[in-house]
Design a protein around this motif. Structure first.
Motif, PDB file in Angstrom:
ATOM      1  N   GLU A  18       9.403   6.320   8.331  1.00 12.95           N
ATOM      2  CA  GLU A  18       9.447   6.589   6.996  1.00 12.95           C
ATOM      3  C   GLU A  18       9.220   5.649   6.045  1.00 12.95           C
ATOM      4  OE1 GLU A  18      13.207   5.256   7.040  1.00 12.95           O
ATOM      5  OE2 GLU A  18      14.206   6.037   8.704  1.00 12.95           O
ATOM      6  N   PRO A  19       7.415   6.032   5.815  1.00 17.03           N
ATOM      7  CA  PRO A  19       6.827   5.213   4.754  1.00 17.03           C
ATOM      8  C   PRO A  19       7.255   6.651   3.495  1.00 17.03           C
ATOM      9  CG  PRO A  19       5.420   6.736   6.622  1.00 17.03           C
ATOM     10  CD  PRO A  19       6.166   6.513   7.031  1.00 17.03           C
ATOM     11  N   GLU A  20       7.690   7.623   3.903  1.00 23.85           N
ATOM     12  CA  GLU A  20       7.682   8.536   3.088  1.00 23.85           C
ATOM     13  C   GLU A  20       8.594   8.345   2.013  1.00 23.85           C
ATOM     14  OE1 GLU A  20      10.329  10.208   6.300  1.00 23.85           O
ATOM     15  OE2 GLU A  20       8.428   9.209   5.411  1.00 23.85           O
ATOM     16  N   HIS A  69      -1.141  15.559  -4.362  1.00 26.51           N
ATOM     17  CA  HIS A  69      -0.209  15.985  -3.091  1.00 26.51           C
ATOM     18  C   HIS A  69      -1.341  16.201  -1.700  1.00 26.51           C
ATOM     19  CE1 HIS A  69       2.917  17.438  -0.934  1.00 26.51           C
ATOM     20  NE2 HIS A  69       1.492  18.593  -0.266  1.00 26.51           N
ATOM     21  N   LEU A  70      -2.311  16.578  -1.172  1.00 27.65           N
ATOM     22  CA  LEU A  70      -3.253  16.708  -0.087  1.00 27.65           C
ATOM     23  C   LEU A  70      -3.077  14.887  -0.064  1.00 27.65           C
ATOM     24  CD1 LEU A  70      -5.531  19.480   0.155  1.00 27.65           C
ATOM     25  CD2 LEU A  70      -2.945  19.143   1.394  1.00 27.65           C
ATOM     26  N   GLU A  71      -3.634  14.026  -0.474  1.00 31.30           N
ATOM     27  CA  GLU A  71      -4.153  13.036  -0.327  1.00 31.30           C
ATOM     28  C   GLU A  71      -2.399  11.849  -0.380  1.00 31.30           C
ATOM     29  OE1 GLU A  71      -7.705  11.683  -3.435  1.00 31.30           O
ATOM     30  OE2 GLU A  71      -5.712  12.558  -4.837  1.00 31.30           O
ATOM     31  N   TYR A  72      -1.666  12.155  -0.954  1.00 29.40           N
ATOM     32  CA  TYR A  72      -0.798  11.648  -0.774  1.00 29.40           C
ATOM     33  C   TYR A  72      -0.121  11.875   0.453  1.00 29.40           C
ATOM     34  CZ  TYR A  72       4.642  10.705  -0.616  1.00 29.40           C
ATOM     35  OH  TYR A  72       5.767  10.388   0.359  1.00 29.40           O
ATOM     36  N   LEU A  73      -0.061  13.054   1.077  1.00 26.33           N
ATOM     37  CA  LEU A  73       0.650  13.907   2.335  1.00 26.33           C
ATOM     38  C   LEU A  73      -0.881  12.831   3.152  1.00 26.33           C
ATOM     39  CD1 LEU A  73       1.511  15.520   4.179  1.00 26.33           C
ATOM     40  CD2 LEU A  73       0.610  17.280   4.032  1.00 26.33           C
ATOM     41  N   GLU A  74      -2.248  12.678   3.514  1.00 30.51           N
ATOM     42  CA  GLU A  74      -2.302  11.873   4.401  1.00 30.51           C
ATOM     43  C   GLU A  74      -2.163  10.783   4.390  1.00 30.51           C
ATOM     44  OE1 GLU A  74      -5.811  10.788   6.956  1.00 30.51           O
ATOM     45  OE2 GLU A  74      -4.471  12.725   6.739  1.00 30.51           O
ATOM     46  N   THR A  99       0.781  -0.596  -0.298  1.00 31.62           N
ATOM     47  CA  THR A  99       0.067  -0.042  -0.341  1.00 31.62           C
ATOM     48  C   THR A  99       0.911   1.147   0.107  1.00 31.62           C
ATOM     49  OG1 THR A  99      -1.824  -1.176   1.681  1.00 31.62           O
ATOM     50  CG2 THR A  99      -2.094   1.542   1.298  1.00 31.62           C
ATOM     51  N   ILE A 100       1.576   1.215   1.100  1.00 30.86           N
ATOM     52  CA  ILE A 100       3.063   2.547   0.874  1.00 30.86           C
ATOM     53  C   ILE A 100       3.256   2.476  -0.523  1.00 30.86           C
ATOM     54  CG2 ILE A 100       5.485   2.797   1.813  1.00 30.86           C
ATOM     55  CD1 ILE A 100       4.358   1.735   4.910  1.00 30.86           C
ATOM     56  N   ARG A 101       4.548   1.401  -1.343  1.00 30.91           N
ATOM     57  CA  ARG A 101       5.146   1.520  -2.508  1.00 30.91           C
ATOM     58  C   ARG A 101       3.670   2.179  -3.676  1.00 30.91           C
ATOM     59  NH1 ARG A 101       6.856  -3.380  -0.504  1.00 30.91           N
ATOM     60  NH2 ARG A 101       5.667  -4.530  -1.819  1.00 30.91           N
ATOM     61  N   GLN A 102       2.691   1.531  -3.398  1.00 31.64           N
ATOM     62  CA  GLN A 102       1.416   2.235  -4.770  1.00 31.64           C
ATOM     63  C   GLN A 102       0.954   3.525  -4.345  1.00 31.64           C
ATOM     64  OE1 GLN A 102      -1.424  -1.081  -4.176  1.00 31.64           O
ATOM     65  NE2 GLN A 102      -0.403  -2.242  -5.247  1.00 31.64           N
ATOM     66  N   ALA A 103       1.381   3.836  -2.921  1.00 29.59           N
ATOM     67  CA  ALA A 103       0.568   5.646  -2.677  1.00 29.59           C
ATOM     68  C   ALA A 103       1.881   6.487  -3.266  1.00 29.59           C
ATOM     69  CB  ALA A 103       0.798   5.749  -1.536  1.00 29.59           C
ATOM     70  N   ARG A 104       2.995   5.557  -2.859  1.00 31.51           N
ATOM     71  CA  ARG A 104       4.201   6.329  -3.455  1.00 31.51           C
ATOM     72  C   ARG A 104       3.821   7.082  -4.902  1.00 31.51           C
ATOM     73  NH1 ARG A 104       8.009   4.257   0.669  1.00 31.51           N
ATOM     74  NH2 ARG A 104       9.155   3.350  -1.188  1.00 31.51           N
ATOM     75  N   ALA A 105       4.049   5.525  -5.622  1.00 28.35           N
ATOM     76  CA  ALA A 105       4.194   5.593  -7.224  1.00 28.35           C
ATOM     77  C   ALA A 105       3.397   5.875  -7.598  1.00 28.35           C
ATOM     78  CB  ALA A 105       4.365   4.249  -7.297  1.00 28.35           C
ATOM     79  N   GLU A 132       0.008   6.005   7.703  1.00 32.02           N
ATOM     80  CA  GLU A 132       0.631   5.096   7.969  1.00 32.02           C
ATOM     81  C   GLU A 132       1.601   5.966   8.672  1.00 32.02           C
ATOM     82  OE1 GLU A 132       1.688   2.073   6.681  1.00 32.02           O
ATOM     83  OE2 GLU A 132       0.035   2.540   5.065  1.00 32.02           O
ATOM     84  N   ILE A 133       1.899   7.061   9.336  1.00 30.01           N
ATOM     85  CA  ILE A 133       2.318   7.519  10.563  1.00 30.01           C
ATOM     86  C   ILE A 133       1.869   7.387  12.056  1.00 30.01           C
ATOM     87  CG2 ILE A 133       3.769   9.604  11.323  1.00 30.01           C
ATOM     88  CD1 ILE A 133       4.345  10.082   8.751  1.00 30.01           C
TER      89      ILE A 133
END
Length: 765
Positions: free
Chosen positions: A485-487, A455-460, A440-446, A465-466
């Protein structure tokens, strides 16, 4: 005619095909047959690249399912007896147990391959090893190459380097005690290779570039005299440093050829050419196997011409070392700007460079004039590019003083203020930084990078995760927290992407160990931090808890070592530029209220030169770089660092000179052996020896961790001892992470209770 070859090719595949097949096999999603098919396809593809480029030999034996040292042990039947494997019947599943461990067995120890970021499995030498022979994988691969019509040069780790790189365990006083057993085993291998039609065998002895004592040096004539009969022609390969001081020894050995690393040590060539044995091949490693800059073909041709005039067809052209240490193919870099892409050469492009030099030396200069012109144009473009130099960075570095690299007060004074601020219990628990990097983390970053996530969706998504990581740590009752370090995609790439002077690739993957691949950035110019990189993430994480939250950074030496570094200025200057950029980040974190800041330096020991005479110069600037980035904070701000998978005991004075308030180190695979030197040295600051191996999927029991902590207490004062895993947890799954951390916290609490009970008993009695 001059010949061309390489010392080895990357095994992972341009798209990390081997990694994904391995991990699918470990998860039980594909069969062993499917994994083996992937390996076979990759080998065939890589041999075809070598043949199509015009190499005279393809490299066989450079492929490994995990590591070439482990492969050699499997071939010889020399895996540790503690696993209970039958050598001749070793399965791929058994092989992976040795590399990764399982609930019944600890994995073999892992450490750095000389001064690279590649990790090998450390042999375990015991008196009961017999080297009776093992798997036939090498011979199967040779048959594959021959069936495809290739002229194969087989590659094998040499017996003396293999012995040297292992650790003596039971019943032996010295690794060389096994020489009478290992030489007959190699003789059988070599005779079998000769029977299989192998003309040349590249036998790697990189330890010749080290400071060896007489006992090891005297073993070479003995070993190679025994190996020289009934064998393919032996090409003795050295690399990573000069062997100029070994010239007389090398000339005397009964081998058909010697390979020299003329990238790391071009100055050694004249000394080695003097009294060069008649008819012996010199393999000139002039194309850099460890960096990705395009070669200056014209300069190299001039360098080689005197040797060619002396040796003629006995001169071979080669990579400096195995191309294992560089990415596979620049053709996959579709997003790089044309200017910087033109400066680079990956493994596939290096094949072409080697062949261009061969053709020019063989009198076919007209066939390669276009390549020489293109190389010269690229060299001039890079040299004259306005992207390389930043006068602001140069002026700032010139203004640095010795005072800038010193804390306000010594550790003995700082630690009291830190204890007052943080109020930590005895044996405080923490982790190294990263938590599981889920799909899920890798998919969101990609999705964010590709513009499919706002940007706001990615930030959330990252904040969610944090929140999860912080909540889990609080539930586990860990004392000092991290944000997980999810980002971050990688501990070097993440920071490099935010610094000027760094470039990045899409597919520049390099194997670090096993299935673990990294994508090193390349440093092309002066390094500068335009804005804060981590502060907002750490600030948010700290807002979620009243416990201390560590800010997490990668240190300047590791940022240097784990990048492809510019070669137009001293490495020291680049390291200090990075240190100044990180110094700004450290002070910003402190201003944001982050009281603990971890600056990881896992590559600190890796950067140490192979020759002891060169250590002082490197250690001086490496320590200065760390202190320059960390020293600008108040006394009650606690600076942590982390180091792993290296032998530290011989550089402890310099590690102490780094003056980090807390150092965490990898010690579990060595059963706390690495910690003994810290105790003997009386290391003055706090230490967190890793109590479990994060590179293995096994979950250690509480009793195992307690035993390791008791060993740590025997060499360290209780007040200086922290409790933590060996390394970051990004490669692990959540269930095993939670289980292991629960056991770790319980082990620490049981130890506290024991110490408290002992103290109460002493008070009343």
């Amino acid at each position: 005619m001059t010949s061309a070859h390489i010392l080895g090719f990357p095994r992972i595949g341009a798209q990390r095909e081997l990694k994904f097949a391995q991990e699918a096999y470990w998860r039980g999603e594909v069969s062993e047959a499917t994994l083996r098919d992937t390996g076979s396809d990759l080998r065939a593809r890589h041999w075809a690249l070598q043949k199509q480029a015009g190499l005279d030999y393809v490299s066989v034996g450079d492929f490994a399912w995990y590591d070439q040292v482990l492969n050699t042990l499997a071939l010889l039947g020399a895996l540790p007896a503690r696993f209970g494997f039958h050598a001749a019947e070793l399965t791929l599943a058994d092989y992976y147990v040795a590399a990764r461990g399982n609930p019944q067995h600890f994995a073999m120890e892992m450490t750095k391959w000389f001064d690279t970021n590649y990790h090998y499995l450390v042999p375990e030498w015991t008196a009961d090893l017999n080297f009776d022979g093992g798997v036939n994988w090498l011979f199967d691969e040779l048959a594959e190459a021959q069936a495809l019509g290739h002229q194969a040069k087989v590659t094998l780790v040499g017996p003396l380097s293999l012995l040297y790189l292992g650790k003596v365990k039971n019943g032996l006083s010295h690794s060389l005690d096994l020489l009478p057993k290992i030489i007959p085993a190699y003789q059988k291998l070599l005779a079998r290779l000769q029977q299989a039609g192998v003309e040349w065998l590249q036998i790697d002895e990189p330890i010749l570039a080290l400071d060896l004592d007489a006992e090891w040096l005297n073993a070479f004539p003995l070993a190679y005299t025994a190996l020289s009969a009934q064998t393919p022609k032996l090409l003795l390969a050295t690399y990573f440093e000069s062997v100029k001081d070994r010239a007389e020894l090398l000339h005397s050995l009964p081998v058909a050829g010697v390979h020299l690393d003329l990238v790391r040590a071009p100055q050694q060539l004249p000394a080695l050419l003097e009294n060069w044995p008649q008819g012996r091949v010199l393999s000139a490693g002039v194309i850099d196997g460890r960096n990705i800059w395009r070669a200056d073909l014209s300069s190299l041709l001039k360098q080689l011409q005197p040797a060619h005039a002396q040796l003629g067809e006995q001169l071979w052209i080669a990579s400096s070392c195995s191309l294992l240490h560089v990415p596979v193919d620049l053709a996959y870099e579709t997003a790089l700007d044309e200017e910087s892409k033109n400066w680079l050469a990956f493994a596939t492009q290096k094949l072409t460079e080697i062949v261009a030099l061969k053709q020019a030396l063989n009198g076919n200069a007209t066939a390669v004039v276009t390549q020489f012109d293109a190389a010269e144009s690229a060299i001039l473009s890079r040299r004259n590019s306005s992207r390389i130099h930043n006068m602001m960075v140069k002026k700032r570095l010139a203004a640095v003083t010795a005072k800038d690299a010193e804390r306000h007060h010594v550790f003995a004074e700082r630690i009291g203020k830190q204890q007052q601020r943080f109020q930590l219990p005895l044996f405080p628990t923490t982790s190294i930084g990263s938590f599981p990097q889920t799909k899920t983390i890798r998919q969101a970053r990609a999705a964010y990078k590709q513009g499919r996530l706002a940007h706001l969706e990615y930030l959330e998504a990252m904040r969610a995760e944090i929140r999860l990581v912080v909540a889990q740590q609080e539930r586990l009752d860990i004392d000092v927290l991290v944000h997980g370090e999810p980002e971050r995609n990688d501990m070097v790439e993440y920071f490099g992407e935010q610094l000027w002077g760094y470039g990045f690739t899409l597919n520049g993957w390099v194997q670090s160990y096993g299935s673990r691949c990294v994508k090193p950035p390349f440093i092309y110019g002066d390094v500068y931090r335009p804005e804060a990189m981590t502060t907002s993430w750490s600030e948010y994480a700290q807002s979620l808890t009243s416990k201390p939250m560590k800010g997490m950074l990668t240190g300047p030496v590791t940022m240097l070592q784990w990048s492809f570094v510019r070669d137009d200025q001293p490495r020291e200057a680049t390291a200090l530029q990075i240190a100044l950029a990180l110094r700004d980040e450290v002070t910003d974190l402190e201003k944001a209220g982050i009281g603990m800041i971890q600056i990881d330096e896992p590559a600190f020991r890796e950067g140490l030169p192979l020759k002891r005479k060169d250590w002082a110069a490197y250690l001086d600037w490496a320590v200065r770089a760390f202190k320059l980035c960390s020293a600008g904070v108040k006394d009650d701000t606690q600076i942590h660092t982390h180091m792993c998978y290296s032998e530290f005991n011989d550089i402890l004075p310099w590690i102490a000179a780094m003056d980090a308030d807390v150092i965490t180190i990898e010690t579990s695979r060595s059963d706390m052996e690495l910690l003994e030197g810290f105790g003997e040295f009386a290391y003055p600051n706090d230490i967190g020896p890793g109590v479990y191996d994060i590179h293995s999927p096994r979950v250690p029991r509480v009793a195992e961790m307690q035993r390791l902590l008791q060993k740590a207490r025997s060499v360290l004062p209780d007040a200086r001892l922290w409790v933590n895993p060996d390394c970051g947890l990004k490669t692990r799954d959540w269930p095993e992470t939670i289980a292991a951390l629960e056991n770790m916290v319980q082990a620490a609490k049981l130890l506290r209770a024991t110490v408290t009970a002992d103290e109460e008993h002493q008070d009343c009695c």
